[in-house]
Design an enzyme around this catalytic site. Structure first.
Site, PDB file in Angstrom:
ATOM      1  CB  SER A  45      -2.867  -2.966   1.530  1.00 31.02           C
ATOM      2  OG  SER A  45      -3.050  -1.794   2.443  1.00 31.02           O
ATOM      3  CB  SER A 100      -1.851  -1.932   5.668  1.00 36.20           C
ATOM      4  OG  SER A 100      -2.743  -3.033   5.460  1.00 36.20           O
ATOM      5  CE  LYS A 115      -1.790   0.948   0.744  1.00 40.39           C
ATOM      6  NZ  LYS A 115      -2.032   0.566   2.341  1.00 40.39           N
TER       7      LYS A 115
END
Length: 434
Positions: free
Chosen positions: A149, A173, A79
């Site tokens: 996210s 997330s 990420k």
């Protein structure tokens, strides 16, 4: 498609047996990224040359008989809020688009030490403030959200662009995108994995953890990240569930949950009713603490860049400015009480099981979601069943119970005692194998 193209455990076995080289595997996934990522947008940056060189180094180590790391040759993505040497790590924020770290974050360093091959950076909601990662297209249905996210990480896994991924979790997330994309994600115990080098959202809630396509693959990544050896399965007698946390979910999710309890019963594990904190109190507490602490950190560290933050973040910062100190103190007091409730429950059960999200197949661009006949804000609706355990710090795994068309509507969440990652992985594996 070979099994090693979809399964991390099988891929590592194939590399060690010589059925495929690390370079061949990396090249296969890089080719898939080149073909599919332009339409999906799951990866912001691809590191093809460095990935191939790292794979060649792995192959040289195999030929020389050297000691291999646990993840030697495994293609993964990270990420974009986790610092990764020489790659742009923006955390999805425009003012950080040219942030190219000179050092790896602690979690990326552990992945490299374990031999993982980093293919690139997965797209995050800007600053990790959202739960829909809007610029990423769902690999199975373009009308659906990939969640967030860590939406880029989950979408990359669902589209078979990698065999493992790193996500972060502050209110859900890792688990929400795993549920939305039909993949698996583990939020570890708070503090179990280092977050040095991860761009903060709410420091008292931020977690980093592994994501993959199967429970066994997440288990593999977890042990590599945590530096722990696999544990012998323990005896399991009962899990707890709160019917109120189930009855609000859409029918497809409730059906999957019921099937999950039946699978546990078939394994001789009882499911007993427990009483978790009231969900409206949980969401209110989460919102107040999240908003105040996020505003304090981001406005304190990047005050001159606040105007470039996403609209939702700016709105929350304004709310935080108007909040009374007493409101935050009361919310924090409620958090302490809720943590004690979960701790006490863990004395009575081996784990707690809930759905991961309430809404089956949430649309990508909806502004609100309906839960049990009531309209809720989109973000708060999706974090409704996950955010409590960021506050209490207990480990939680999200995984799809069912396959095929039901993968996207059967995600369950198992929560364990602090340090109980092995236990919840064991239960998830039992349920998937039933």
């Amino acid at each position: 498609m070979h099994l090693f193209e979809t399964n991390a455990v099988a891929a590592l076995a194939a590399i060690r047996k010589g059925d495929v080289s690390a370079q061949e595997l990396a090249s296969l996934f890089l080719q898939r990224i080149e073909t599919l990522n332009p339409g999906l947008g799951a990866l912001r940056h691809v590191s093809a040359d460095a990935a191939i060189e790292a794979a060649r180094e792995t192959d040289r180590g195999i030929r020389s008989g050297g000691k291999l790391g646990l993840l030697a040759g495994l293609p993964v993505v990270v990420k974009e809020n986790c610092d990764t040497y020489s790659l742009p790590c923006s955390a999805g924020l425009s003012f950080r688009k040219n942030n190219v770290p000179k050092f790896d974050s602690a979690i990326v360093r552990r992945l490299r030490e374990a031999g993982a091959i980093i293919l690139g950076m997965a797209v995050s909601d800007p600053g990790a403030f959202g739960v829909r990662t809007v610029h990423v297209t769902h690999p199975h249905d373009t009308h659906l959200t990939v969640g967030g996210s860590s939406g880029g990480s989950a979408a990359a896994l669902a589209a078979s662009l990698c065999l493992g991924a790193v996500g972060t979790d502050t209110g859900g997330s890792i688990r929400i995108p795993s549920a939305c994309c039909g993949t698996v994600g583990l939020k570890p115990t708070y503090g179990a994995l280092p977050i040095e080098g991860v761009f903060p959202l709410v420091p008292s809630l931020d977690h980093v953890g592994p994501m993959a396509r199967s429970v066994a693959d997440v288990q593999l990544l977890w042990h590599a990240m945590a530096g722990t050896a696999p544990e012998e399965p323990g005896s399991l007698t009962r899990v707890g569930y709160d019917p109120r946390w189930v009855e609000i979910a859409d029918s497809a999710i409730r059906i999957a949950f019921s099937q999950g309890l039946d699978r546990l019963k078939d394994r001789g594990i009882a499911a007993i009713e427990i009483e978790l904190p009231q969900l409206d109190d949980v969401v209110a507490t989460h919102g107040e603490i999240f908003i105040v602490e996020a505003a304090a950190w981001h406005c304190g560290h990047h005050a001159e860049m606040v105007d470039t933050y996403p609209g939702i973040a700016r709105a929350w910062f304004e709310i935080a400015r108007d909040m009374k100190v007493d409101a935050y103190v009361e919310a924090f007091t409620r958090r302490v009480a809720m943590t004690r409730v979960v701790d006490r429950l863990m004395n009575d059960v081996d784990a707690i099981i809930t759905p991961t999200i309430c809404v089956a197949r949430p649309p990508k661009f909806a502004e609100t979601l309906t839960i049990a006949g009531q309209t809720h804000d989109y973000i708060m609706a999706l974090v409704r069943l996950t955010c409590l355990f960021d506050h209490t710090g207990h480990p939680a795994i999200a995984f799809p119970l069912l396959d095929g068309d039901e993968t996207l509507t059967s995600s369950l969440q198992i929560v364990g005692p602090r340090g109980g990652e092995a236990r919840i992985l064991q239960i998830a594996d039992l349920m998937r194998a039933a």
